[in-house]
Design an enzyme around this catalytic site. Sequence first.
Site, short mmCIF file in Angstrom:
data_model
loop_
_atom_site.label_atom_id
_atom_site.label_comp_id
_atom_site.label_asym_id
_atom_site.label_seq_id
_atom_site.Cartn_x
_atom_site.Cartn_y
_atom_site.Cartn_z
N GLU D 40 0.79 -1.24 0.00
CA GLU D 40 0.00 0.00 0.00
C GLU D 40 0.82 1.28 0.00
O GLU D 40 0.27 2.35 -0.23
CB GLU D 40 -0.98 0.00 1.19
CG GLU D 40 -0.33 0.27 2.51
CD GLU D 40 -1.25 1.02 3.48
OE1 GLU D 40 -2.38 1.33 3.15
OE2 GLU D 40 -0.79 1.30 4.59
N HIS D 69 -4.45 3.06 1.85
CA HIS D 69 -3.84 3.82 0.76
C HIS D 69 -4.15 3.22 -0.61
O HIS D 69 -3.56 3.65 -1.61
CB HIS D 69 -2.32 3.88 0.95
CG HIS D 69 -1.89 4.83 2.01
ND1 HIS D 69 -1.88 6.20 1.83
CD2 HIS D 69 -1.45 4.63 3.29
CE1 HIS D 69 -1.46 6.79 2.94
NE2 HIS D 69 -1.19 5.86 3.84
FE LIG Z 1 -2.26 1.84 6.06
FE LIG Z 2 1.18 1.41 5.39
#
Ligand SMILES: [Fe+2]
Ligand SMILES: [Fe+2]
Lengths: 267, 267, 267, 267
Positions: D40, D69
Amino acid sequence: MITILFIGDVVGEPGRTAVKHMLPELKREHGADFIIVNGENAAAGRGITPRLAQELLHAGVDVITTGDHVWDQAELAPWMESEPRVLRPVNYPQGTPGHGSVVVETPKGKIAVMQVQGRSFIQPPLENPFLISEAEAKRLREEKGVRVIFVDMHAETTSEKISTGYNLDGLVSAVVGTHTHVQTADETILERGTAYLTDAGMCGPAVGVLGREREPILQRFRTSMPAKFPVANWPVRLCGAVVQIDEATGRALSIARINKIVEKPAS
Amino acid sequence: MITILFIGDVVGEPGRTAVKHMLPELKREHGADFIIVNGENAAAGRGITPRLAQELLHAGVDVITTGDHVWDQAELAPWMESEPRVLRPVNYPQGTPGHGSVVVETPKGKIAVMQVQGRSFIQPPLENPFLISEAEAKRLREEKGVRVIFVDMHAETTSEKISTGYNLDGLVSAVVGTHTHVQTADETILERGTAYLTDAGMCGPAVGVLGREREPILQRFRTSMPAKFPVANWPVRLCGAVVQIDEATGRALSIARINKIVEKPAS
Amino acid sequence: MITILFIGDVVGEPGRTAVKHMLPELKREHGADFIIVNGENAAAGRGITPRLAQELLHAGVDVITTGDHVWDQAELAPWMESEPRVLRPVNYPQGTPGHGSVVVETPKGKIAVMQVQGRSFIQPPLENPFLISEAEAKRLREEKGVRVIFVDMHAETTSEKISTGYNLDGLVSAVVGTHTHVQTADETILERGTAYLTDAGMCGPAVGVLGREREPILQRFRTSMPAKFPVANWPVRLCGAVVQIDEATGRALSIARINKIVEKPAS
Amino acid sequence: MITILFIGDVVGEPGRTAVKHMLPELKREHGADFIIVNGENAAAGRGITPRLAQELLHAGVDVITTGDHVWDQAELAPWMESEPRVLRPVNYPQGTPGHGSVVVETPKGKIAVMQVQGRSFIQPPLENPFLISEAEAKRLREEKGVRVIFVDMHAETTSEKISTGYNLDGLVSAVVGTHTHVQTADETILERGTAYLTDAGMCGPAVGVLGREREPILQRFRTSMPAKFPVANWPVRLCGAVVQIDEATGRALSIARINKIVEKPAS
Ligand SMILES: [Fe+2]
Ligand SMILES: [Fe+2]
Ligand SMILES: [Fe+2]
Ligand SMILES: [Fe+2]
Ligand SMILES: [Fe+2]
Ligand SMILES: [Fe+2]
Ligand SMILES: [Fe+2]
Ligand SMILES: [Fe+2]
């Protein structure tokens, strides 16, 4: 008597244009001696640039307050040092660029404006808004000899705003909230003479969500997916308040809400 | 035409007494056919007991909504199964005690009430309020044949409430917000006929913070130390809204705010 | 060389008993000169009473730190004035009961302990932990002539804790985190000589959630319904850290984690 | 026996390079049959692009998980439809792009990977992680006949992660947490055979705050002013876990943490 006209969070180009267009009429209609505008969303919804701030000041605005969006435009922080009429919250740590309050000399005497930011459900974390705004109000009264003090309380929750009103009651002339962009219907004068309104409401596109286009925000809530949130369009809802103050004592004599639809001016 | 009277978060004994005392007069004054009250703070500010709910129902309230305080009184959850006129938010997971909506037969036809709770800055985390309230509104319309649907949107932020209004516009008759205890001044009828108000305001002690005594809350904000927050005293500010609805289509014809000071009745 | 033994959040009766039972052995095993214990969950998970604090002090604990649960037991605040060895976070406003740091005279010289609380995802909002802990560390060094300074950083997020470590690196001997009740595996000595560990972990029931019984917490997460969260039972996981410090300079020489299962002692 | 190697949040170019460089050696050292990486933060700390995901898959990674994210890079959402080996949290609403779980055929049988995201102190609000991950685990077992199931629980709080471990105990082979970027020291096998670790830790720059440069983050905490947070530099701390699983039952046989410093490879 001093009459202060306050306009809440100005959103984007429609909000700015509405303020500039309506200012002469509003000033006349309400007999305003002094104009304060919250400009934290003036630059396409995100902060305010020095140029946009200057435009508002040239149009007749006396002091501009901001809020949690104050640093969205990177040029503002260095420029604020030279322009004491554009405020950031007073409860930033010592050494922060800009000023949290200002005293302006007017034909009717000194007027102080202070901005303070809450700590409930609003970022970034700042220092104690209650202790700091109270100390600053006392400093303005005692060191600067000011009696007419207007406070913009930028906060999310009603409890933090109402409590700020009570906390400053008798020390300042008015506590008016900003940040939620929706005007509340609770204008009052507190026991010791401070005018109070939980939120002034915004000056921005009337149809949409807090001045922004409706669809992307609806999609965000429905899907939890990211989106861009552009400022919406005309007409503008112009919200604010007019506060009449006894300049000898600083006590508020009246507070009235302003809430009107402004159509796009013919250019 | 069906006229619905809605009263926001009832706080403590003063709030309950004010509702019961004023109900006949309010009903007459506004020609109300149906009364909805948010009772989440009825029991000394924390939830509502079965007994207090029954008192309000006996006094003429048709449906009671709640909110994040719904489970503050432990007896409520088991009792709710047997009393469909007391609602909890519809966006709890399947299997949760109680109901998130109810359909009531009235002389003027079916009236549905739904409660939904937001997810921004309010606890506990619940399931998607947008998707669930929309699906429930469609179910009420399609499966139950209801046209008159009133939604209490219990949420902290103005953006989540306004977006709920737009999301349900045309599907329900009214979306009225609760939880902040401060009435907003933005009543309107949206494009497709849904009456909307961001917050109805509370029915609770007028002097204080959201119906509670002022001093302990001020001390809490000033010191960050814990405190008890008792309900404050008379007079009461009674806030709400009156919505007129075309029962054939479910479209709102008008929405008006109610906001009045109620003195303690002579006993 | 000074050896400090630190034990993380002590949870309930099992946690207290485990500390008292294991202290002689741990002291011997690690050659500890000084014992610090975080006691914020000692009283059935909620704060600590004067009596329980005294029991820990009598058992050989030199200083007790707390955290966001510090005021859960109402008797603590008034009593703290008279017991400087029980700390609350240093970044409360001036005038708060109790102390945020203490200097203790030992045969090997002065040892200071300071507690600071974060502001990310932890309540209540306090004053700036970075500026205040740095100023306090400098004051302890300059005004009090202390070199050996141990800091308990009570915070939720790893970023706020790591940043506190860097911010105080070279000013204090150790920064060890508490509050998440789960020990992290990142013990290190920073560039300028400060020992660092993001979270020491707790001293509480090993089977359960953060020392509490598993089932009610699972139900809470599954249903969003309220529940009571009693402290769980034996065995106890006792977590902490041992820091060796050069008393002449205050620099850390080593940091090692302690993480062991303690069975209920035969009574 | 199936051996799964999991590597936590990969941060920026150093993190990606370290994974690709170390993968053969790690695979050999631990006899790993299957590699899962949380990506991420792969794209300069903010999400992952299709190209970077493909690079990791080509380097031998079998499945990539993400987290809050996931949508930082706009190209990912449309591309995810065509690449089932890159996951987003399973508890997004129905209709969300991408997949929350995947079943991969391997020489040793089917392996499923699921990702779920918490709701405490992490945005955006998603649907119930407990009910949804449990239902998905049952579906994978019953409909797909999978026994080996690895769950990446992306969450902020230790309580939500531990509770997820207990909730899925016996239904899945492993629950390993991500998001805090700091490895915890609590690896264990729960009662009914599920391997558990609160946080795997990251694979990113070792000196800095969660893989990012130290100074801007320190300034942010000290001043509450905005800043850019660039990814820091080599060396990299590579953190993760190795889980050995009985493929006939899906029960975990062992879990061990990986935590090593990786120097920049000579190019
Ligand atoms: Fe995260
Ligand atoms: Fe992270
Ligand atoms: Fe704002
Ligand atoms: Fe704003
Ligand atoms: Fe509420
Ligand atoms: Fe309420
Ligand atoms: Fe804590
Ligand atoms: Fe704790």
